[in-house]
Design an enzyme around this catalytic site. Structure first.
Site, PDB file in Angstrom:
ATOM      1  CE  LYS A 238      -4.407  -1.713   1.679  1.00  0.00           C
ATOM      2  NZ  LYS A 238      -5.481  -1.597   2.669  1.00  0.00           N
TER       3      LYS A 238
ATOM      4  CE  LYS B 112      -8.408 -11.499  -4.354  1.00  0.00           C
ATOM      5  NZ  LYS B 112      -8.144 -11.354  -2.923  1.00  0.00           N
TER       6      LYS B 112
ATOM      7  CE  LYS C  61     -13.549  -4.382  -2.365  1.00  0.00           C
ATOM      8  NZ  LYS C  61     -14.118  -5.175  -1.330  1.00  0.00           N
TER       9      LYS C  61
HETATM   10  P1  AMP Z   1     -10.801  -8.008   0.033  1.00  0.00           P
HETATM   11  O1  AMP Z   1     -12.009  -7.510  -0.700  1.00  0.00           O
HETATM   12  O2  AMP Z   1      -9.682  -8.393  -0.888  1.00  0.00           O
HETATM   13  O3  AMP Z   1     -10.405  -7.138   1.192  1.00  0.00           O
HETATM   14  O4  AMP Z   1     -11.231  -9.411   0.695  1.00  0.00           O
HETATM   15  C1  AMP Z   1     -12.216  -9.575   1.690  1.00  0.00           C
HETATM   16  C2  AMP Z   1     -12.410 -11.079   1.879  1.00  0.00           C
HETATM   17  O5  AMP Z   1     -12.937 -11.711   0.677  1.00  0.00           O
HETATM   18  C3  AMP Z   1     -11.121 -11.846   2.196  1.00  0.00           C
HETATM   19  O6  AMP Z   1     -11.393 -12.842   3.173  1.00  0.00           O
HETATM   20  C4  AMP Z   1     -10.738 -12.496   0.880  1.00  0.00           C
HETATM   21  O7  AMP Z   1     -10.004 -13.688   1.068  1.00  0.00           O
HETATM   22  C5  AMP Z   1     -12.090 -12.779   0.216  1.00  0.00           C
HETATM   23  N1  AMP Z   1     -11.991 -12.693  -1.266  1.00  0.00           N
HETATM   24  C6  AMP Z   1     -11.724 -11.580  -1.987  1.00  0.00           C
HETATM   25  N2  AMP Z   1     -11.719 -11.839  -3.330  1.00  0.00           N
HETATM   26  C7  AMP Z   1     -11.957 -13.176  -3.468  1.00  0.00           C
HETATM   27  C8  AMP Z   1     -12.084 -14.076  -4.599  1.00  0.00           C
HETATM   28  N3  AMP Z   1     -11.950 -13.640  -5.866  1.00  0.00           N
HETATM   29  N4  AMP Z   1     -12.342 -15.385  -4.358  1.00  0.00           N
HETATM   30  C9  AMP Z   1     -12.497 -15.836  -3.087  1.00  0.00           C
HETATM   31  N5  AMP Z   1     -12.408 -15.054  -1.987  1.00  0.00           N
HETATM   32  C10 AMP Z   1     -12.145 -13.728  -2.149  1.00  0.00           C
END
Ligand code: AMP
Ligand code: TRP
Length: 332
Positions: free
Chosen positions: A114, A196, A199
């Site tokens: 970051k 992956k 967003k």
């Molecule tokens: P983030 O939005 O990256 O802060 O992730 C929030 C939660 O969602 C975390 O526990 C991630 O491991 C899960 N997560 C985010 N993107 C994915 C994805 N494409 N597939 C599975 N889990 C996800």
């Protein structure tokens, strides 16, 4: 609260959740509510470690709160609250900061990532972020913390901070353990199935948001990148089809052999439409519930107020003891 193990987790209110967040994280929090005492929090204080537009942050925080409820977090079963409403987190953070080493914080990969992404704003909050996260967890003496792999390093640090405190001041904190989800599918981008689903992806077609309407969902699946074959089977090298199969399996509960049989002899077009419809049907009740909740501000307010009161009651007892142990004069 009943005598069960305690789960704590939090999510940052940065934009709408994706199908990946839902299948990989939030959906798995729902059944935990019956087995554990669960405390879930919208981490708005963590969100300001990167610049936020205040009005937008407020809106995103309320939306994230309503969205967790719409997904099935039940404020009657769990404590669901907004981090900035419960001042014990910040109070505990100070003591924990004084028990966290500069070197430990410097090794955090999220800080490195970051600060590279926002070189003009490498603020102290971004640096001490893991100490606040440790305070979130330790203010409740949580036993288990469901997190994705990206947060495991922070959780490890929270354990080290707790351990150090226990050594200096006498055994007090429970050492929190990561709660590993049963093979929560990792959902990949619809436009580049080796990446992956996220967003922050620039291409909006790569990502399904849980509040997308049916037409949008079907359109995005129709455009999903696949391969030049015409066979719906789960096989190495077929990343696009594998991803669609894993999504279809997650929302219908069917396993891969069943799906292969269902679509034997059919084309990718039919399959994509079926996946789109299944996902849209799966998400439709969440959207309906979200619309209802977000337009009932009085009810939302009642829920987050009660959530904050419960969280405060629970954590203030723990934090008072920590203040005493640290050598501060008791106020009563
Ligand atoms: P983030 O939005 O990256 O802060 O992730 C929030 C939660 O969602 C975390 O526990 C991630 O491991 C899960 N997560 C985010 N993107 C994915 C994805 N494409 N597939 C599975 N889990 C996800
Ligand atoms: N840092 C977590 C994330 O970005 C969110 C979070 C904040 C958290 N406090 C927490 C997760 C406490 C688990 C426990 O995803």
């Amino acid at each position: 609260m009943e005598d069960k193990k305690l789960i704590f987790s939090a999510i940052q209110p940065t934009g709408t959740f994706t199908l990946g967040n839902y299948i990989g994280a939030v959906r798995n929090w729902i059944p935990l509510q019956d087995e554990y005492n669960c405390i879930y929090c919208i981490a708005d204080m963590h969100a300001i470690t990167v610049r936020q537009e205040p009005a937008k942050l407020r809106q995103n925080t309320l939306a994230a709160y309503a969205l967790l409820m719409a997904c099935g977090i039940d404020p009657k079963k769990s404590i669901l609250f907004i981090q900035s409403h419960v001042n014990t987190h910040a109070l505990l953070n100070w003591v924990l900061c004084c028990n966290t080493q500069f070197g430990e914080l410097s090794r955090m990969t999220q800080f490195k990532d970051k600060s590279q992404k926002h070189p003009d704003d490498v603020n102290a909050g971004l640096f001490t972020y893991p100490s606040l996260m440790a305070a979130d967890i330790l203010a409740y003496n949580a036993d288990f913390v469901p997190v994705g792999v990206d947060q495991k390093q922070h959780l490890e640090l929270a354990r080290n901070i707790a351990q150090r405190f226990n050594q200096r001041y006498g055994d007090f904190f429970t050492l929190p353990e990561p709660y590993i989800m049963e093979v929560g599918a990792k959902i990949m981008s619809l436009q580049d199935p080796t990446k992956k689903m996220s967003k922050s992806d620039e291409n909006p077609n790569s990502c399904i948001l849980i509040l997308d309407d049916k037409d949008t969902i079907i359109r995005k699946f129709k455009r999903a990148v696949t391969d030049s074959e015409a066979e719906i089977v789960y096989r190495e090298g077929k990343d696009g089809i594998n991803n669609l199969m894993s999504i279809y399996s997650a929302v219908t509960g069917k396993d891969y052999p069943e799906i292969e049989k269902e679509f034997a002899g059919k084309g990718y077009g039919d399959f994509k439409l079926a996946v789109g419809e299944a996902v849209a049907d799966n998400l439709a009740p969440i959207r309906t519930e979200f619309d209802k909740l977000i337009s009932d501000k009085a009810y939302l307010k009642q829920c987050y107020t009660e959530g904050a009161q419960q969280a405060y009651r629970y954590s203030s007892r723990i934090v008072s003891k920590v203040y005493h142990k640290a050598g501060f004069v008791d106020i009563k």
